[in-house]
Write a protein that holds these residues in place. Structure first.
Motif, PDB file in Angstrom:
ATOM      1  N   UNK A  66       0.842  -1.206   0.000  1.00  0.00           N
ATOM      2  CA  UNK A  66       0.000   0.000   0.000  1.00  0.00           C
ATOM      3  C   UNK A  66       0.874   1.253   0.000  1.00  0.00           C
ATOM      4  N   UNK A  67       1.942   1.256   0.806  1.00  0.00           N
ATOM      5  CA  UNK A  67       2.835   2.412   0.876  1.00  0.00           C
ATOM      6  C   UNK A  67       3.527   2.663  -0.460  1.00  0.00           C
ATOM      7  N   UNK A 149      -8.321  -1.508  -1.225  1.00  0.00           N
ATOM      8  CA  UNK A 149      -8.845  -0.265  -0.653  1.00  0.00           C
ATOM      9  C   UNK A 149      -7.793   0.838  -0.725  1.00  0.00           C
ATOM     10  N   UNK A 150      -6.544   0.477  -0.407  1.00  0.00           N
ATOM     11  CA  UNK A 150      -5.480   1.463  -0.511  1.00  0.00           C
ATOM     12  C   UNK A 150      -5.241   1.919  -1.939  1.00  0.00           C
ATOM     13  N   UNK A 158     -10.842   7.575 -10.775  1.00  0.00           N
ATOM     14  CA  UNK A 158     -12.169   7.398 -10.200  1.00  0.00           C
ATOM     15  C   UNK A 158     -12.733   5.993 -10.321  1.00  0.00           C
ATOM     16  N   UNK A 159     -13.989   5.939 -10.776  1.00  0.00           N
ATOM     17  CA  UNK A 159     -14.724   4.674 -10.796  1.00  0.00           C
ATOM     18  C   UNK A 159     -14.085   3.666 -11.747  1.00  0.00           C
ATOM     19  N   UNK A 160     -13.618   4.128 -12.903  1.00  0.00           N
ATOM     20  CA  UNK A 160     -12.997   3.199 -13.861  1.00  0.00           C
ATOM     21  C   UNK A 160     -11.733   2.587 -13.279  1.00  0.00           C
ATOM     22  N   UNK A 161     -10.988   3.384 -12.511  1.00  0.00           N
ATOM     23  CA  UNK A 161      -9.791   2.847 -11.865  1.00  0.00           C
ATOM     24  C   UNK A 161     -10.129   1.805 -10.819  1.00  0.00           C
ATOM     25  N   UNK A 162     -11.208   2.060 -10.065  1.00  0.00           N
ATOM     26  CA  UNK A 162     -11.641   1.092  -9.058  1.00  0.00           C
ATOM     27  C   UNK A 162     -12.055  -0.215  -9.711  1.00  0.00           C
ATOM     28  N   UNK A 164     -10.948  -1.328 -12.613  1.00  0.00           N
ATOM     29  CA  UNK A 164      -9.734  -1.971 -13.113  1.00  0.00           C
ATOM     30  C   UNK A 164      -9.038  -2.742 -11.992  1.00  0.00           C
ATOM     31  N   UNK A 165      -8.960  -2.111 -10.820  1.00  0.00           N
ATOM     32  CA  UNK A 165      -8.349  -2.781  -9.670  1.00  0.00           C
ATOM     33  C   UNK A 165      -9.137  -4.019  -9.277  1.00  0.00           C
ATOM     34  N   UNK A 166     -10.470  -3.911  -9.356  1.00  0.00           N
ATOM     35  CA  UNK A 166     -11.314  -5.055  -9.012  1.00  0.00           C
ATOM     36  C   UNK A 166     -11.074  -6.209  -9.981  1.00  0.00           C
ATOM     37  N   UNK A 167     -10.907  -5.873 -11.255  1.00  0.00           N
ATOM     38  CA  UNK A 167     -10.609  -6.909 -12.239  1.00  0.00           C
ATOM     39  C   UNK A 167      -9.272  -7.573 -11.991  1.00  0.00           C
ATOM     40  N   UNK A 168      -8.297  -6.798 -11.480  1.00  0.00           N
ATOM     41  CA  UNK A 168      -6.992  -7.368 -11.152  1.00  0.00           C
ATOM     42  C   UNK A 168      -7.062  -8.225  -9.885  1.00  0.00           C
ATOM     43  N   UNK A 169      -7.902  -7.793  -8.928  1.00  0.00           N
ATOM     44  CA  UNK A 169      -7.972  -8.513  -7.658  1.00  0.00           C
ATOM     45  C   UNK A 169      -8.728  -9.832  -7.790  1.00  0.00           C
ATOM     46  N   UNK A 170      -9.682  -9.913  -8.726  1.00  0.00           N
ATOM     47  CA  UNK A 170     -10.485 -11.131  -8.874  1.00  0.00           C
ATOM     48  C   UNK A 170      -9.652 -12.391  -9.013  1.00  0.00           C
TER      49      UNK A 170
END
Length: 292
Positions: A66-67, A149-150, A158-162, A164-170
């Motif tokens: 996160x840092x 979350x970090x 914004x939302x598109x970045x969130x 994208x991150x969700x797609x990576x985390x899946x």
């Protein structure tokens, strides 16, 4: 012969007249108790030291990630890499927790107490397995959620970045689930063979450590013989690398961390499924025959 002055005392024993909660309640209670035991909850400080030491290591890696993301805006490790890169802490956690869940009951001969309830032998084994798998999933999944979350707070899109991150985390969470299911089954099978927790822990570590050089030997042997098939299938010999190959087949290569498995991805998938089925079968067979 009893004395003529003998007296029968009524000390108030009564039949239980409350609700019979049955087998489902017994299974749920055993699962909850085992999950708490995995993290040392409700037990003394000594029982919490080693599980929470491993948890601290895993959470520490997440905090560093996160840092780094907040400073550079770039990931130091991917979500999938988080699960695959923490093989040693996972192995250590399994070696600590699995003997606590099953070896203690074998040593203390408490299984007859469990089986005197509306709880089948298979119920006991599956409840312990579900608890350990859940513990490993939490160990690997919660830090990924913290990283997510970090990450969304450091992105500027914004939302598109969130999303994208969700797609990576899946895939990362899916990898955590795969590891939890397979590795928990292996650890419990090994731990259920002995009532001595120290021996069980050593055996669990041995399963993962001893098979690691086998992979290297097979890779080198395949290269020396010019047999690419042997080299590409060598990673099946170790549970950790087997699961890495399975994930690569499912989700593709994780950045530059491509394993040289060639076109044998389906073989790794079948190997992972077969390993899980074998481990659960052996676990159930063990508790059908264990003395109660």
């Amino acid at each position: 012969m009893a004395s003529q002055t003998s007296v029968i005392h009524d000390i108030g024993y009564q039949r239980y007249r409350g609700p019979r909660l049955g087998r489902w309640y017994a299974n749920r209670s055993l699962y909850e108790h085992s999950l708490r035991t995995a993290f040392g909850i409700g037990r003394g400080a000594k029982a919490k030291i080693f599980p929470w030491l491993v948890i601290g290591i895993v959470l520490g890696v997440a905090v560093v990630e996160i840092a780094v993301r907040s400073i550079s805006g770039q990931p130091l490790i991917t979500y999938r890499g988080f699960a695959s890169g923490l093989s040693f802490p996972i192995m250590l956690f399994l070696a600590i927790v699995a003997p606590e869940l099953v070896s203690r009951d074998l040593r203390d001969r408490t299984l007859p107490l469990y089986f005197s309830r509306p709880l089948a032998r298979t119920d006991y084994a599956l409840a312990k397995y579900a608890a350990l798998a859940t513990a490993v999933l939490l160990l690997l999944g919660v830090p990924q959620l913290l990283i997510y979350i970090g990450a969304i707070f450091t992105r500027t899109d914004g939302f598109s970045g969130a999303m994208d991150e969700l797609g990576d985390m899946g895939p990362g969470l899916a990898g955590a689930l795969i590891r939890a299911l397979v590795l928990a089954a292996i650890a419990l099978v090994v731990a259920s063979t002995t009532g001595r927790r120290a021996f069980a822990a050593a055996f669990i570590v041995g399963v993962f450590v001893i098979t690691t050089p086998v992979v290297g030997i097979l890779v080198v042997l395949g290269e020396a013989l010019g047999n690419s098939t042997l080299s590409e299938l060598a990673f099946i010999a170790n549970p950790m690398t087997l699961l890495n190959g399975f994930e690569q087949w499912l989700f593709g290569a994780d950045g530059n961390n491509r394993m040289p498995i060639g076109d044998f991805g389906p073989v790794y998938g079948l190997g992972a499924v077969a390993l899980l089925a074998l481990a659960i079968t052996l676990l159930l067979a063990r508790y059908r025959k264990v003395a109660a």
